[in-house]
Design a protein around this motif. Structure first.
Motif: not given
Length: 534
Positions: A297-303, A307-309, A381-382, A462-471
Motif C-alpha cells: 500500500i503505497v498511499a492512502t487518500d493520495g498521501q 516504507h510500506p510493508a 509501514g515504518t 482507541n487510545g493507542k498511538p499509531l505504531e506504523g507509518s504516519p498516516v
C-alpha cells in the motif's frame, strides 16, 4: 425535518430504484504558437494535451477541461441498462490527469434538469473552488456553466463529484477520478484507476416491490414496511414515499461503471511494476483482495506511506470516499482476480481479471467469501516522526461524538447531539494547530468522516498511538465504538465542511463546518439557487 429528509435522500429518481451510481478533447496549451521553436517540455505538454482511452476509463490530460453533466443510460451488467446522470455521457466521468504544479481550469456545463456542482474530493483547493452549494458557491443551474480553477500542487489520487444533493446525485453517477502526477517520482510500468460503486438494479426493485415498470404508479407505493431508517422513492417532479434505508438492496457492484463480465481485464506483462489506484465512490465499504501477488500500500487518500510493508492475502477495506494506491510486481504469469469480498449479492460482480499478455495459463478462481485478515493502517509501514504528536500543545481542541438517533419516525445522524445546520462549528484562526477527537457512538453504523480543504494526521486509534507509518488522510472510517484522535493545521482559509461520507448520513444531519475567523465568502447565496450542500 421530514420534508427536508425526503428531499435530500431521494434515492430512486426518474421512477427507477436508487440509481446511482464521451470523451471530449481537452484544450491544448494556447501558449504553444511557434511550432519551430518549441522546447522539449512544450512538446511533451502538447503530447499530453490529448484525450485517450485506457482499458478501464476515458482519460483527459492537459490544463483546460470541459465536463458536461447530462442524463443518459448505461449498461452496467449484461442485460442491465439503467438511467444515469453522467459527466461527458459516462459513469464514471473522464479521469482528469494532470502534472504537479500545473494550474488547471475545469468548466462545468449543466445540461441536467436540476442544479449541480463539482467538489474536488480530498484536494486542498481554494475555498471558492470547493464546489459546495450554499457554502462556497451557488449551485450551477440548468443551462449554465461554472469554471473551477486551481493549482494542482499536491500529487496523489483524488476524485470529483457533485456536492449538490449529493446523496442523490452521486448515487446517479456524477463522479470521476482526479489524478495529479508527481513531478519527479518514478513511474510504474503500468497503472489503472478503479472507481468502486454499488447500485440497485431494476430486478431488485421488482423483487422487493412487485413490477414497477409503470413509473406513474411508483410514487403511490407503500414502502413503510421497510423501516431501517428513512429513505425515499421519488422522481424529479414528485415527492416520494418513505422507503427503508436497507443497504442490502444494493445488488449490483461496479468497477468503473461495469459489473461482472463487462469489467475490462487489467493487462500486464511479466516483470512490470503495476500501480492500481482504488477509489470508493459508493456508500458501502468494499474489502478488496489481490490474488496471487505480494503488494504494497503505497498511499492512502493520495498521501504516501513511509516504507510500506510487502503483504499478501490481506483485504484492503476501502470506505466511502477513501482512496488506496497499491503496487505489485507482475511476477506470476496467468490470470488472477482483484475482487471484492463479502456476503452481499453484488460482491460477485466487483472483480477485475488481471491478465498477463502472452500467457495462456488459467491459474485462478474467484472466491469472494474467503475469510482473510484486513490490513490495519494503524500498524502498517515504518514509524517516523510526523508533524503532529499527541502530547504537543494545540490551539483548538474539539470532540466529535457521532451517533444514530430516532426522532419521531425519522432516523437522524448527529454530531454532539445535533444535526446540520444546527451543529456547532469548529472555529479556528489561520495558523491554528487543531486536535479533533472523533468517537462513534452508533451501534451499527460506520461513519467515514471527510474533512474538506485539509489533510489530517491520524495520531491514535482507541487510545493507542499509531505504531506504523504516519498516516495522513482526508477521509477516515470510524466504526461503531471506535475512537480516533486526528490533528491538522488551519492553513487554508475558508468555510469547510466536515461530514460523514456515507452521504445518506450527511443528508440526515451528520455535517459540521470548520470556520476560519474573519473569512468572507466570495459569493452571495442566492435563495433561488436551490442550494443543497449535503
Amino acid at each position: 425535518m421530514k420534508k427536508a429528509w425526503k428531499r435530500k435522500i431521494s434515492v430512486l429518481a426518474w421512477g427507477v430504484a436508487l440509481l446511482l451510481a464521451g470523451c471530449v478533447n481537452s484544450e491544448v496549451n494556447s501558449m504553444i504558437t511557434d511550432r519551430s521553436n518549441r522546447t522539449a517540455d512544450q512538446k511533451q505538454d502538447q503530447a499530453q494535451d490529448q484525450s485517450h482511452t485506457t482499458a478501464t476509463t476515458t482519460v483527459m490530460t492537459g490544463k483546460a477541461f470541459m465536463l458536461t453533466a447530462k442524463a443518459s443510460h448505461q449498461e452496467l451488467a449484461p442485460g442491465v441498462t439503467l438511467p444515469v446522470w453522467t459527466f461527458n455521457n459516462a459513469v464514471p466521468g473522464p479521469e482528469i490527469r494532470v502534472r504537479q504544479g500545473e494550474t488547471i481550469k475545469v468548466t462545468l456545463k449543466n445540461e441536467l434538469s436540476e442544479p449541480v456542482s463539482i467538489h474536488w474530493h480530498g484536494y486542498p483547493v481554494p475555498n471558492g473552488m470547493d464546489g459546495v452549494p450554499g457554502i462556497t458557491q451557488n449551485a450551477v443551474q440548468p443551462g449554465e456553466t461554472f469554471t473551477y480553477e486551481f493549482k494542482a500542487d499536491v500529487p496523489g489520487t483524488y476524485w470529483y463529484h457533485s456536492h449538490q444533493d449529493s446523496a442523490n446525485q452521486v448515487d446517479k453517477g456524477l463522479y470521476g477520478a482526479l489524478i495529479v502526477e508527481a513531478k519527479n517520482a518514478p513511474k510504474p510500468d503500468r497503472e489503472y484507476t478503479l472507481l468502486l460503486d454499488e447500485w440497485i438494479s431494476q430486478a431488485q426493485v421488482n423483487e422487493a416491490h412487485g413490477d414497477m415498470s409503470d413509473m406513474g404508479g411508483m410514487n403511490n407505493m407503500d414502502m413503510s414496511g421497510m423501516d431501517h431508517g428513512n429513505m425515499v422513492m421519488s422522481d424529479s417532479k414528485n415527492e416520494g414515499v418513505a422507503m427503508g434505508h436497507n443497504m442490502n438492496m444494493y445488488d449490483l457492484f461496479t468497477i468503473n461503471g461495469k459489473s461482472g463480465p463487462l469489467v475490462e481485464p487489467l493487462k500486464v506483462k511479466k516483470g512490470e511494476r503495476v500501480r492500481i489506484r482504488l477509489i470508493n465512490a459508493g456508500y458501502l465499504t468494499h474489502k478488496i483482495h489481490l490474488h496471487g501477488h505480494e503488494f504494497q500500500i503505497v498511499a492512502t487518500d493520495g498521501q504516501s506511506i513511509n516504507h510500506p510493508a510487502v503483504i499478501k492475502d490481506q483485504l484492503l477495506a476501502i470506505a466511502p470516499g477513501e482512496r488506496y494506491d497499491i503496487e505489485f510486481t507482475a511476477n506470476s504469469p496467468g490470470e488472477w482476480y482483484l475482487e471484492c469480498h463479502g456476503e452481499m449479492k453484488g460482491a460477485k460482480g466487483m472483480k477485475a481479471l488481471i491478465q498477463y499478455e502472452g500467457s495462456t495459463e488459467k491459474s485462478d478462481q474467484p472466491n469472494e467469501s474467503e475469510q482473510l485478515p484486513v490490513v490495519d493502517l494503524a500498524s502498517y509501514g515504518t514509524q517516523k516522526t510526523g508533524p503532529f504528536t499527541l502530547d504537543q500543545k494545540y490551539d483548538v481542541e474539539y470532540t466529535m461524538n457521532l451517533n444514530t438517533e430516532t426522532r419521531g419516525h425519522e432516523t437522524v445522524y448527529t454530531i454532539n447531539g445535533k444535526t446540520f445546520p444546527n451543529t456547532e462549528p469548529l472555529n479556528v484562526k489561520e495558523g491554528d494547530l487543531v486536535k479533533v477527537k472523533i468517537v462513534n457512538n452508533s451501534m451499527m453504523d460506520d461513519h467515514p468522516m471527510h474533512l474538506h480543504g485539509h489533510f489530517f494526521q491520524v495520531l491514535s486509534k482507541n487510545g493507542k498511538p499509531l505504531e506504523g507509518s504516519p498516516v495522513f488522510k482526508d477521509t477516515l472510517n470510524v466504526k461503531p465504538g471506535e475512537e480516533y484522535i486526528v490533528a491538522f493545521k488551519a492553513d487554508n482559509p475558508g468555510n469547510w465542511m466536515f461530514h460523514c461520507h456515507e452521504l445518506h448520513h450527511a443528508s440526515a444531519g451528520m455535517v459540521t463546518e470548520v470556520k476560519y475567523a474573519g473569512f468572507q465568502p466570495g459569493f452571495t447565496p442566492d435563495p433561488a439557487a436551490n442550494n443543497k450542500p449535503e
